[in-house]
Structure formats: structure tokens, C-alpha cells
Design a protein around this motif. Sequence first.
Motif, PDB file in Angstrom:
ATOM      1  N   ILE A   1      42.159  40.739  47.810  1.00 23.60           N
ATOM      2  CA  ILE A   1      40.910  40.971  48.546  1.00 23.60           C
ATOM      3  C   ILE A   1      39.734  40.661  47.645  1.00 23.60           C
ATOM      4  CG2 ILE A   1      39.496  42.677  49.766  1.00 23.60           C
ATOM      5  CD1 ILE A   1      42.014  44.317  50.229  1.00 23.60           C
TER       6      ILE A   1
ATOM      7  N   ILE B   1      34.959  50.488  42.234  1.00 18.14           N
ATOM      8  CA  ILE B   1      36.229  50.572  42.964  1.00 18.14           C
ATOM      9  C   ILE B   1      36.932  51.875  42.559  1.00 18.14           C
ATOM     10  CG2 ILE B   1      38.471  49.425  43.301  1.00 18.14           C
ATOM     11  CD1 ILE B   1      36.876  46.759  42.544  1.00 18.14           C
TER      12      ILE B   1
ATOM     13  N   GLY C   1      39.733  41.907  43.764  1.00 19.96           N
ATOM     14  CA  GLY C   1      38.954  41.113  42.803  1.00 19.96           C
ATOM     15  C   GLY C   1      39.543  39.729  42.612  1.00 19.96           C
ATOM     16  N   GLY C   2      38.734  38.702  42.881  1.00 24.45           N
ATOM     17  CA  GLY C   2      39.198  37.313  42.796  1.00 24.45           C
ATOM     18  C   GLY C   2      38.655  36.573  41.597  1.00 24.45           C
TER      19      GLY C   2
ATOM     20  N   VAL D   1      39.350  35.673  37.264  1.00 25.77           N
ATOM     21  CA  VAL D   1      40.500  35.109  36.551  1.00 25.77           C
ATOM     22  C   VAL D   1      41.612  36.145  36.424  1.00 25.77           C
ATOM     23  CG1 VAL D   1      39.713  35.579  34.154  1.00 25.77           C
ATOM     24  CG2 VAL D   1      41.178  33.608  34.631  1.00 25.77           C
ATOM     25  N   ILE D   2      41.242  37.419  36.253  1.00 23.74           N
ATOM     26  CA  ILE D   2      42.264  38.452  36.063  1.00 23.74           C
ATOM     27  C   ILE D   2      43.007  38.733  37.377  1.00 23.74           C
ATOM     28  CG2 ILE D   2      42.680  40.875  35.393  1.00 23.74           C
ATOM     29  CD1 ILE D   2      41.919  38.968  33.036  1.00 23.74           C
ATOM     30  N   GLY D   3      42.260  38.960  38.462  1.00 26.24           N
ATOM     31  CA  GLY D   3      42.912  39.214  39.757  1.00 26.24           C
ATOM     32  C   GLY D   3      43.820  38.062  40.153  1.00 26.24           C
TER      33      GLY D   3
ATOM     34  N   ASN E   1      33.535  34.718  42.120  1.00 33.32           N
ATOM     35  CA  ASN E   1      32.210  35.256  42.418  1.00 33.32           C
ATOM     36  C   ASN E   1      31.574  35.969  41.228  1.00 33.32           C
ATOM     37  OD1 ASN E   1      30.046  36.100  44.239  1.00 33.32           O
ATOM     38  ND2 ASN E   1      30.900  38.146  43.983  1.00 33.32           N
ATOM     39  N   GLY E   2      32.381  36.414  40.283  1.00 36.57           N
ATOM     40  CA  GLY E   2      31.842  37.236  39.193  1.00 36.57           C
ATOM     41  C   GLY E   2      31.782  36.503  37.867  1.00 36.57           C
TER      42      GLY E   2
ATOM     43  N   PRO F   1      32.773  42.442  30.988  1.00 42.05           N
ATOM     44  CA  PRO F   1      33.169  43.834  31.260  1.00 42.05           C
ATOM     45  C   PRO F   1      33.563  44.533  29.953  1.00 42.05           C
ATOM     46  CG  PRO F   1      34.824  42.286  32.120  1.00 42.05           C
ATOM     47  CD  PRO F   1      33.787  41.466  31.413  1.00 42.05           C
TER      48      PRO F   1
ATOM     49  N   GLY G   1      26.167  35.637  32.348  1.00 45.15           N
ATOM     50  CA  GLY G   1      27.313  36.318  32.942  1.00 45.15           C
ATOM     51  C   GLY G   1      27.439  37.709  32.335  1.00 45.15           C
TER      52      GLY G   1
ATOM     53  N   ALA H   1      41.137  34.046  27.802  1.00 41.73           N
ATOM     54  CA  ALA H   1      42.176  34.016  26.782  1.00 41.73           C
ATOM     55  C   ALA H   1      43.319  34.972  27.129  1.00 41.73           C
ATOM     56  CB  ALA H   1      41.583  34.374  25.422  1.00 41.73           C
TER      57      ALA H   1
HETATM   58  C1  LIG Z   1      28.597  34.335  28.582  1.00 40.89           C
HETATM   59  C2  LIG Z   1      30.074  34.622  28.623  1.00 40.89           C
HETATM   60  C3  LIG Z   1      30.958  33.815  27.909  1.00 40.89           C
HETATM   61  C4  LIG Z   1      32.322  34.081  27.940  1.00 40.89           C
HETATM   62  N1  LIG Z   1      33.161  33.246  27.277  1.00 40.89           N
HETATM   63  C5  LIG Z   1      34.499  33.474  27.294  1.00 40.89           C
HETATM   64  C6  LIG Z   1      35.383  32.599  26.608  1.00 40.89           C
HETATM   65  O1  LIG Z   1      34.969  31.597  26.024  1.00 40.89           O
HETATM   66  N2  LIG Z   1      36.704  32.900  26.616  1.00 40.89           N
HETATM   67  C7  LIG Z   1      37.197  33.993  27.259  1.00 40.89           C
HETATM   68  O2  LIG Z   1      38.400  34.220  27.206  1.00 40.89           O
HETATM   69  N3  LIG Z   1      36.382  34.825  27.937  1.00 40.89           N
HETATM   70  C8  LIG Z   1      35.041  34.584  27.976  1.00 40.89           C
HETATM   71  N4  LIG Z   1      34.207  35.436  28.639  1.00 40.89           N
HETATM   72  C9  LIG Z   1      34.771  36.617  29.282  1.00 40.89           C
HETATM   73  C10 LIG Z   1      35.397  36.328  30.633  1.00 40.89           C
HETATM   74  O3  LIG Z   1      34.533  35.510  31.389  1.00 40.89           O
HETATM   75  C11 LIG Z   1      35.655  37.647  31.374  1.00 40.89           C
HETATM   76  O4  LIG Z   1      36.399  38.517  30.548  1.00 40.89           O
HETATM   77  C12 LIG Z   1      36.445  37.408  32.655  1.00 40.89           C
HETATM   78  O5  LIG Z   1      35.821  36.425  33.444  1.00 40.89           O
HETATM   79  C13 LIG Z   1      36.615  38.685  33.448  1.00 40.89           C
HETATM   80  O6  LIG Z   1      37.353  38.375  34.597  1.00 40.89           O
HETATM   81  P1  LIG Z   1      37.613  39.426  35.730  1.00 40.89           P
HETATM   82  O7  LIG Z   1      38.527  38.772  36.708  1.00 40.89           O
HETATM   83  O8  LIG Z   1      38.009  40.716  35.138  1.00 40.89           O
HETATM   84  O9  LIG Z   1      36.168  39.689  36.384  1.00 40.89           O
HETATM   85  P2  LIG Z   1      35.342  38.823  37.432  1.00 40.89           P
HETATM   86  O10 LIG Z   1      35.487  37.388  37.210  1.00 40.89           O
HETATM   87  O11 LIG Z   1      33.969  39.369  37.444  1.00 40.89           O
HETATM   88  O12 LIG Z   1      36.055  39.135  38.812  1.00 40.89           O
HETATM   89  C14 LIG Z   1      35.901  40.345  39.504  1.00 40.89           C
HETATM   90  C15 LIG Z   1      35.836  40.031  40.978  1.00 40.89           C
HETATM   91  O13 LIG Z   1      35.957  41.230  41.730  1.00 40.89           O
HETATM   92  C16 LIG Z   1      35.195  41.107  42.893  1.00 40.89           C
HETATM   93  N5  LIG Z   1      34.934  42.455  43.403  1.00 40.89           N
HETATM   94  C17 LIG Z   1      34.253  43.435  42.782  1.00 40.89           C
HETATM   95  N6  LIG Z   1      34.223  44.545  43.561  1.00 40.89           N
HETATM   96  C18 LIG Z   1      34.916  44.256  44.683  1.00 40.89           C
HETATM   97  C19 LIG Z   1      35.233  44.992  45.866  1.00 40.89           C
HETATM   98  N7  LIG Z   1      34.823  46.245  46.041  1.00 40.89           N
HETATM   99  N8  LIG Z   1      35.953  44.382  46.808  1.00 40.89           N
HETATM  100  C20 LIG Z   1      36.369  43.107  46.642  1.00 40.89           C
HETATM  101  N9  LIG Z   1      36.103  42.367  45.560  1.00 40.89           N
HETATM  102  C21 LIG Z   1      35.389  42.929  44.592  1.00 40.89           C
HETATM  103  C22 LIG Z   1      33.952  40.384  42.416  1.00 40.89           C
HETATM  104  O14 LIG Z   1      33.276  39.745  43.491  1.00 40.89           O
HETATM  105  C23 LIG Z   1      34.523  39.401  41.406  1.00 40.89           C
HETATM  106  O15 LIG Z   1      34.786  38.137  41.993  1.00 40.89           O
HETATM  107  C24 LIG Z   1      32.830  35.197  28.657  1.00 40.89           C
HETATM  108  C25 LIG Z   1      31.947  35.994  29.379  1.00 40.89           C
HETATM  109  C26 LIG Z   1      30.573  35.717  29.377  1.00 40.89           C
HETATM  110  C27 LIG Z   1      29.651  36.573  30.177  1.00 40.89           C
END
Ligand SMILES: Cc1cc2nc3c(=O)[nH]c(=O)nc-3n(C[C@H](O)[C@H](O)[C@H](O)COP(=O)(O)OP(=O)(O)OC[C@H]3O[C@@H](n4cnc5c(N)ncnc54)[C@H](O)[C@@H]3O)c2cc1C
Lengths: 97, 401
Positions: B31, B208, B9-10, B12-14, B38-39, B324, B321, B354
Motif C-alpha cells: 500500500i 503509521i 510504503g512504496g 526502496v525498503i518497502g 514518493n518519498g 529517516p 530529501g 545500500a
Molecule cells: C540527500 C540524500 C542522499 C542519500 N544518498 C544515499 C546514498 O547514496 N546511498 C544510500 O544507500 N542511501 C542514500 N540515502 C538514503 C536513502 O535515500 C533512504 O535511506 C531510503 O530512500 C529510505 O527508503 P524508505 O523506503 O525507508 O523510505 P521512503 O523512500 O521515504 O518510502 C516511504 C514511503 O512510504 C509512503 N508512506 C508513508 N506513510 C504512508 C501511509 N500512511 N500509507 C501509505 N504509504 C505511506 C511514502 O509515500 C513513501 O513513498 C540518501 C538520502 C538523502 C536524503
Amino acid sequence: MKEDHLQEEMIICRCQEVTEAEVRQAIDQGCRSLKGIKNRTEAMMGLCQGRTCRRLIERMLSESPQQMPVTQSYRPPVRTLTLNTLAEAEEGGENAC
Amino acid sequence: MHADVVIVGGGVIGNAVAFYCARAGMSVILIEQQDILNGTSSACDTAIHLQSKNPGIHLAMALNSIKKYPALQKEFDVDIHFTITGTMLAIQREEQWEVMKSFADRQKAAGLNVSLLDPAQTLAKQPAMKGAELVGSTYCDQDATIHPQNLTKAYCFGAMKHGAKYLLYTKIRSFRIEDNCITGVDTDQGMISCRWVVNAGGVFAPFIGKMMGLDIPIVPRRGQILVTEPVPKLTNTIVNCAKYIAAKFRPDLLGNSVEDRLGIGLSLTQTERGNLLLGGTREFVGYNTRTTRQAMVLIAKHGTAIIPALKQINIIRSFAGLRPYTPDSLPIISTVPELKGLVIAAGHEGDGLALSAVTGEIVSEMIAGKPLSSGIDLSQLSLARFSREDIDRFYHKYAIA
Ligand SMILES: Cc1cc2nc3c(=O)[nH]c(=O)nc-3n(C[C@H](O)[C@H](O)[C@H](O)COP(=O)(O)OP(=O)(O)OC[C@H]3O[C@@H](n4cnc5c(N)ncnc54)[C@H](O)[C@@H]3O)c2cc1C
Ligand code: FES
């Protein structure tokens, strides 16, 4: 030399002032999709929403060795409107768009 | 290929996990099925929010994380635009005042600098609210904004600088599991043997998980946002409203109007370019990332009621968006006893930006077997905090055809 320099400075997305070199850099870092270019450089996110620059960026991507199929949707609004006009508009149903 | 840590997962968390692990000297491969961002991490707002966090572990993690960004900003090669702006929570109705006051009191007790402002004080801080009917606001001067895409890019480029490798546009075929231990990841780019796998798939983390026979209770909670043309500075702070807090934490307290069912609550921030991001909704509609006319109209209505100065400003686009969402709104940052070598780091709801720094640090320390510098109590973030019944009930409640 001089020409190279001009290339570097060439703006590809006028609304967002993104240069061709910035797009090139994203491609060199492994980006192969329009969505990726948008997320990495902020190109195509300006007032015209990519109407001017998208074609040029698509071409750069298609010229890169490992191109991907181009899929990117346009989101509403297609024309700009004020928040007041929107606030006074009909809501429409759950699934209207 | 071999790596100490493979991150899936690419977002912010990954990328935060990749950065902290690579900086600690581990070999890292990330990966991503598409490109980074993308997410959800490219379809979100810009807030590093403290005032929207529940006192307890939620706020403690946010406080720990926010302290890290000034130093990271200096260390990173990408400008993450970390700016302390403060947040104002507008209160529109008398009956919200007491609830917000007690929320603020609990946050103050937890070390947050929150004050209650009357309408005149509110207007003095936020002239754009002139003409709105408000009973007051709460204000905190510690909240900040950040450039979300640049934050993810900064972690990514920082990780690469410390030797991390990225496999983009890569499909995972399966995970290699031997004696209840993950030992490798089979991809269309080849097999990677590894000691640890981190599931940082955001809303896709359950898929996953399924590939390893695990049920992870995360469902998408959609948020829609309007983006305006760039305008001169309109707001000095992040602006939210009492309803936003209710929609985030106590959707059960909301009524049955269309607004309440969509979880309409105000969020307003302004980017460095001058664009305003006006939100938003909290909706359970599966993996649907479309924007709807209904929500856009209601966001505009609610936003202009609290900030009348918005009325004459043009919107240029809208996006949605998927947050999760977990059963208790806290992320899952967890090892799993029945599957050694796995760490889950997902489910950050609306707080992923955050909480990214503290999450990256925690995961790298878990993997290194070190005590956590943040002192966060991991049992509250474990997958095991949910019983089988909790997970079944959760999936049943939000089951989407
Ligand atoms: C409208 C909105 C406003 C928000 N505002 C804020 C804010 O102001 N402040 C704040 O702190 N947070 C905010 N958030 C929350 C924040 O955006 C999310 O908590 C954060 O982006 C989650 O990051 P993530 O890396 O977990 O997920 P994602 O960014 O979704 O990353 C997961 C990645 O995993 C990849 N992936 C999935 N499955 C596979 C696989 N099988 N193989 C390879 N890759 C895979 C995906 O393509 C994706 O790129 C907001 C969210 C929304 C929807
Ligand atoms: S030229 Fe790129 S968005 Fe307008």
C-alpha cells in the motif's frame, strides 16, 4: 500499423530522450501523478526542467481514466549557473531561497 | 482482499521487502499513499557505500547487501546500473588525518579494502582535484553506484512478477487489532485481512506507528543536493570528505560555524547520463523538503574547494530529501512483542539503497520464521533497544513545532 509504430517511437521529453510509450507504460502501471511520471521515467528532469515536455505529459495524464490533480513545484535554479558563480554568491540568511 | 503480508510504503525498503517476500512464495499487497518512489528513495544520491559505514553491524549489513546486487542485476528486468567505482574520502586538514586513519584501520580489520593515499597518489586517481589543498585521502575500491529510482522499480516489477499486488494512491484508515495481534488493514480501497503488516514508511513510519499506539523514534534529517548538466566523465570514483564522515556519525564533534550546523560534507557521484550530483547537508528541519540558498552556496564552495574542476560546470537543478534518522543511526528492523504480526523496517538514514537488499531478505526470513542467512544480530536492530526515556529524549531534542 505504421502509425502505431511511429507513436511508440515518439519522443515526448527531448532533453532526457523519454518516449511517449514509456510515459504510457508508467500510466498503465498505475501512475497518475506528474511526480510519479518523473520518478518512473526521468522525463521533466533534463536541461529545460520540463518546460517543453511537462504540458504534453500533463495532457496524457488528464486523458487517462483516473487522473489526479496536478501539483508539482519548480525548484531553483530557474536559470542554469556555474558552480563557481554559486560558490562566490552571497549566502543569504537561513531562510533565503 | 487477503494477503499473507501487507507492506505499507512504496520506497526502496518497502519494495525490497515486497520482492523478497513475493519471491519466497508469500502473497503480498503493498500500500502506497501516492505512487512508488514518493518519498526519500527518489530524492537521494546513488551510492552503495561501504567506506561510510561504521565497523560492526552497520558495515556487516552493507557488505552482505553489496554482494547481492550483481546477481539481482541479472535477475531484474530493469537495469539498475550497478557499477563498482570505489570511493575516495578527501582529507583537507592535518588534524583530520589521524581520525580518518583510525577509522580506516577499524574498517580494514572488518574486512574492507581501504588504503591511505598521499596528495600525489590522490591526484593521480582523481585529476579533477588538481589545485585543491589536501593532505591526502583514503580510498576503497569496493564501493559502487546504482540508479536509485531503477533499483526501487526493479524490486517493484520483480515483486509483481512473483504475484505481488500494489494499491497506489491508497489511504489507510486504520489497522485491525485483535488480542494484541494485527489482523487487517482498513483502506479507502476496502479491508485487507492479513497475517503480517510491515511498516516501511521511512520518515513517516512514526505516523503509521501512532495508528497502532506505538512510538517509533525516527526523525527526518534533510539532505540538499545540486545537479549539474551532463558532462564527460569527471570522476572515476564516488568522492566524499572527512567532514562528511564527521557530519554523519559525530555531529557533536563539529564546530558551531554555519557549515557545521548545516552538516556540510562533500558527496559527489556521476550518473550514467553524465550529470554530477553534488552534496550535501545533514539538517534537522522537520518535514521541510525545500532547498535553501545558504546551503546551495556552501555546498558549491565546499565542493569546488576539493574538486576545482567543478567550477565551470553549470547546475541545472537542486533537490532535498529526508533521511529517516534514528537515535543510533541504525535502522529499526524489528518485531514488537506487544503487537503480534507487525514488522518495522524503517530508519535507514543515508543508507537505504545500500541496505535495501539485506533488509528485504531479513524481513522475509523473519516472517517465514527461518534463521537469518545473513547471520545479522537482530537485537541490535530491535525497537526494544531504545528505552522509553531514550525515545522521549530523542523526540524532545528534535522536536519541531
Ligand atoms: C540527500 C540524500 C542522499 C542519500 N544518498 C544515499 C546514498 O547514496 N546511498 C544510500 O544507500 N542511501 C542514500 N540515502 C538514503 C536513502 O535515500 C533512504 O535511506 C531510503 O530512500 C529510505 O527508503 P524508505 O523506503 O525507508 O523510505 P521512503 O523512500 O521515504 O518510502 C516511504 C514511503 O512510504 C509512503 N508512506 C508513508 N506513510 C504512508 C501511509 N500512511 N500509507 C501509505 N504509504 C505511506 C511514502 O509515500 C513513501 O513513498 C540518501 C538520502 C538523502 C536524503
Ligand atoms: S524536454 Fe523534458 S526536460 Fe526538457
